[in-house]
Write a protein that holds these residues in place. Structure first.
Motif, PDB file in Angstrom:
ATOM      1  N   ARG A   1       0.839  -1.187   0.000  1.00  0.00           N
ATOM      2  CA  ARG A   1       0.000   0.000   0.000  1.00  0.00           C
ATOM      3  C   ARG A   1       0.881   1.247   0.000  1.00  0.00           C
ATOM      4  NH1 ARG A   1      -2.952  -3.556  -0.653  1.00  0.00           N
ATOM      5  NH2 ARG A   1      -4.985  -4.056   0.280  1.00  0.00           N
ATOM      6  N   ILE A   2       0.482   2.222  -0.790  1.00  0.00           N
ATOM      7  CA  ILE A   2       1.161   3.518  -0.824  1.00  0.00           C
ATOM      8  C   ILE A   2       0.130   4.572  -0.462  1.00  0.00           C
ATOM      9  CG2 ILE A   2       2.406   5.187  -2.251  1.00  0.00           C
ATOM     10  CD1 ILE A   2       3.282   2.758  -3.991  1.00  0.00           C
ATOM     11  N   ALA A   3       0.328   5.209   0.680  1.00  0.00           N
ATOM     12  CA  ALA A   3      -0.656   6.162   1.218  1.00  0.00           C
ATOM     13  C   ALA A   3      -2.044   5.529   1.284  1.00  0.00           C
ATOM     14  CB  ALA A   3      -0.681   7.434   0.389  1.00  0.00           C
ATOM     15  N   GLY A   4      -2.075   4.233   1.575  1.00  0.00           N
ATOM     16  CA  GLY A   4      -3.328   3.504   1.708  1.00  0.00           C
ATOM     17  C   GLY A   4      -3.850   2.896   0.427  1.00  0.00           C
ATOM     18  N   PHE A   5      -3.246   3.229  -0.710  1.00  0.00           N
ATOM     19  CA  PHE A   5      -3.711   2.724  -2.004  1.00  0.00           C
ATOM     20  C   PHE A   5      -2.883   1.529  -2.472  1.00  0.00           C
ATOM     21  CE2 PHE A   5      -4.484   7.393  -2.264  1.00  0.00           C
ATOM     22  CZ  PHE A   5      -5.876   7.362  -2.321  1.00  0.00           C
ATOM     23  N   GLU A   6      -3.531   0.556  -3.101  1.00  0.00           N
ATOM     24  CA  GLU A   6      -2.793  -0.440  -3.853  1.00  0.00           C
ATOM     25  C   GLU A   6      -2.182   0.251  -5.075  1.00  0.00           C
ATOM     26  OE1 GLU A   6      -4.994  -3.850  -4.998  1.00  0.00           O
ATOM     27  OE2 GLU A   6      -5.691  -4.304  -2.974  1.00  0.00           O
ATOM     28  N   PRO A   7      -1.025  -0.222  -5.560  1.00  0.00           N
ATOM     29  CA  PRO A   7      -0.459   0.379  -6.773  1.00  0.00           C
ATOM     30  C   PRO A   7      -1.468   0.361  -7.916  1.00  0.00           C
ATOM     31  CG  PRO A   7       1.159  -1.038  -5.728  1.00  0.00           C
ATOM     32  CD  PRO A   7      -0.128  -1.243  -4.986  1.00  0.00           C
ATOM     33  N   GLY A   8      -1.681   1.513  -8.527  1.00  0.00           N
ATOM     34  CA  GLY A   8      -2.671   1.640  -9.579  1.00  0.00           C
ATOM     35  C   GLY A   8      -2.894   3.107  -9.915  1.00  0.00           C
ATOM     36  N   VAL A   9      -4.061   3.429 -10.410  1.00  0.00           N
ATOM     37  CA  VAL A   9      -4.359   4.784 -10.875  1.00  0.00           C
ATOM     38  C   VAL A   9      -4.185   5.817  -9.764  1.00  0.00           C
ATOM     39  CG1 VAL A   9      -6.163   6.299 -11.791  1.00  0.00           C
ATOM     40  CG2 VAL A   9      -5.916   3.987 -12.699  1.00  0.00           C
ATOM     41  N   GLU A  10      -4.719   5.536  -8.586  1.00  0.00           N
ATOM     42  CA  GLU A  10      -4.656   6.517  -7.502  1.00  0.00           C
ATOM     43  C   GLU A  10      -3.233   6.695  -6.980  1.00  0.00           C
ATOM     44  OE1 GLU A  10      -7.047   8.585  -6.563  1.00  0.00           O
ATOM     45  OE2 GLU A  10      -8.199   7.700  -8.183  1.00  0.00           O
ATOM     46  N   SER A  11      -2.496   5.610  -6.845  1.00  0.00           N
ATOM     47  CA  SER A  11      -1.129   5.728  -6.329  1.00  0.00           C
ATOM     48  C   SER A  11      -0.225   6.451  -7.318  1.00  0.00           C
ATOM     49  CB  SER A  11      -0.558   4.348  -5.991  1.00  0.00           C
ATOM     50  OG  SER A  11      -0.309   3.595  -7.166  1.00  0.00           O
ATOM     51  N   LYS A  12      -0.475   6.276  -8.613  1.00  0.00           N
ATOM     52  CA  LYS A  12       0.377   6.924  -9.618  1.00  0.00           C
ATOM     53  C   LYS A  12       0.244   8.442  -9.594  1.00  0.00           C
ATOM     54  CE  LYS A  12       1.040   3.179 -12.919  1.00  0.00           C
ATOM     55  NZ  LYS A  12       0.959   2.750 -14.324  1.00  0.00           N
ATOM     56  N   LYS A  13      -0.844   8.925  -9.015  1.00  0.00           N
ATOM     57  CA  LYS A  13      -1.014  10.372  -8.889  1.00  0.00           C
ATOM     58  C   LYS A  13      -0.039  10.968  -7.873  1.00  0.00           C
ATOM     59  CE  LYS A  13      -5.969  10.260  -9.978  1.00  0.00           C
ATOM     60  NZ  LYS A  13      -7.339  10.479  -9.442  1.00  0.00           N
ATOM     61  N   ILE A  14       0.489  10.130  -6.981  1.00  0.00           N
ATOM     62  CA  ILE A  14       1.348  10.637  -5.919  1.00  0.00           C
ATOM     63  C   ILE A  14       2.751  10.031  -5.958  1.00  0.00           C
ATOM     64  CG2 ILE A  14      -0.571  11.192  -4.390  1.00  0.00           C
ATOM     65  CD1 ILE A  14       0.008   8.568  -2.876  1.00  0.00           C
ATOM     66  N   VAL A  15       3.028   9.179  -6.958  1.00  0.00           N
ATOM     67  CA  VAL A  15       4.345   8.547  -7.092  1.00  0.00           C
ATOM     68  C   VAL A  15       5.031   9.063  -8.344  1.00  0.00           C
ATOM     69  CG1 VAL A  15       5.582   6.381  -7.451  1.00  0.00           C
ATOM     70  CG2 VAL A  15       3.644   6.452  -5.869  1.00  0.00           C
ATOM     71  N   SER A  16       6.277   9.504  -8.188  1.00  0.00           N
ATOM     72  CA  SER A  16       7.087   9.955  -9.322  1.00  0.00           C
ATOM     73  C   SER A  16       8.267   8.999  -9.468  1.00  0.00           C
ATOM     74  CB  SER A  16       7.572  11.387  -9.092  1.00  0.00           C
ATOM     75  OG  SER A  16       8.100  11.941 -10.271  1.00  0.00           O
ATOM     76  N   TYR A  17       8.347   8.332 -10.619  1.00  0.00           N
ATOM     77  CA  TYR A  17       9.257   7.189 -10.796  1.00  0.00           C
ATOM     78  C   TYR A  17      10.300   7.465 -11.869  1.00  0.00           C
ATOM     79  CZ  TYR A  17      10.574   2.450 -12.439  1.00  0.00           C
ATOM     80  OH  TYR A  17      11.251   1.338 -12.853  1.00  0.00           O
ATOM     81  N   LEU A  18      11.556   7.239 -11.506  1.00  0.00           N
ATOM     82  CA  LEU A  18      12.663   7.327 -12.455  1.00  0.00           C
ATOM     83  C   LEU A  18      13.191   5.918 -12.707  1.00  0.00           C
ATOM     84  CD1 LEU A  18      14.791   9.120 -14.017  1.00  0.00           C
ATOM     85  CD2 LEU A  18      16.212   8.880 -11.971  1.00  0.00           C
ATOM     86  N   PRO A  19      12.933   5.337 -13.880  1.00  0.00           N
ATOM     87  CA  PRO A  19      13.440   3.996 -14.159  1.00  0.00           C
ATOM     88  C   PRO A  19      14.938   4.009 -14.448  1.00  0.00           C
ATOM     89  CG  PRO A  19      12.315   4.860 -16.088  1.00  0.00           C
ATOM     90  CD  PRO A  19      12.138   5.885 -14.988  1.00  0.00           C
TER      91      PRO A  19
END
Length: 232
Positions: free
Chosen positions: A62-80
């Motif tokens: 869980r990220i801020a209570g969300f499973e990884p998905g649409v809602e979590s991607k709004k608050i996660v910034s990812y550098l591959p």
């Protein structure tokens, strides 16, 4: 501790290979965390699961209570770890794309970082060196006002002279309630900015402590302890 990221018995298998093996972990807000381990230890797999690019084989995250998905991607910034930008695009085109796509993207901040790194906005990516492309990707990621930044080898391809500026950029451009997780082999370069350290080996967490705890309990730097644990 304000829990931002929580994993319970998180595992990811690729056939017989256990890339992550029963990981249980809690990371709070307002931290800079080093995710450290040798090649094929599970670092990139963990970050990809956090960004919903891979699905766990078992367990929970869980990220801020969300499973990884649409809602979590709004608050996660990812550098591959690898470049994902189209070579035919101009730097300015990519900034405009991110500005349209992410509600939390700060266009002015992106152009300010470009100027400080002497990168021309009208240059096409195909004309840039590998290191400069990586700087552009980092600028895009750090120009978002995210809650969680996942940086997979952010300084691996840049020259040593640029590393200090990039680390300063990371520190300066995330808010105090956000958390940054950095995966890298260049431990001595990033140790000075870290609050917490996670050692991962063969998909399992073997250590999770603050940098101060490591120094107080072992009398060693993070780099020295890493070399001892992993026999580098």
């Amino acid at each position: 501790m304000n829990k931002l990221l929580e994993c319970k018995n998180l595992s990811k298998y690729f056939g017989p290979v256990r890339a992550l093996d029963n990981v249980t972990l809690t990371i709070g807000s307002g931290r800079i965390v080093g995710l450290l381990g040798p090649n094929a230890s599970g670092k990139s797999t963990f970050m990809k699961i956090c960004n919903d690019l891979l699905t766990p084989s078992s367990g929970e995250i869980r990220i801020a209570g969300f499973e990884p998905g649409v809602e979590s991607k709004k608050i996660v910034s990812y550098l591959p770890e690898r470049n994902y930008l189209n070579d035919w695009m101009k730097v300015s085109d990519i900034i405009s794309f991110f500005d349209d796509f992410y509600a939390d993207f700060n266009k002015e901040k992106a152009y300010d970082m470009l100027n400080k790194l002497n990168i021309q906005a009208e240059d096409r990516l195909k004309t840039l060196s590998k290191g400069t492309k990586e700087k552009v990707q980092l600028i895009l990621v750090m120009s978002r006002d995210a809650q969680l930044y996942l940086l997979d080898e952010p300084i691996g391809g840049v020259d040593p002279a640029a590393r200090d500026y990039i680390l300063e950029t990371i520190i300066r451009n995330y808010n105090e309630n956000a958390t940054v997780i950095i995966s890298t082999h260049l431990i001595s370069d990033i140790e000075k900015v870290l609050d917490d350290v996670i050692f991962i080996k063969e998909g399992q967490i073997v250590l999770h402590k603050t940098v101060d705890e490591i120094r107080e309990e072992t009398g060693k730097s993070v780099d020295s302890l890493f070399r001892e644990v992993f026999r580098c």
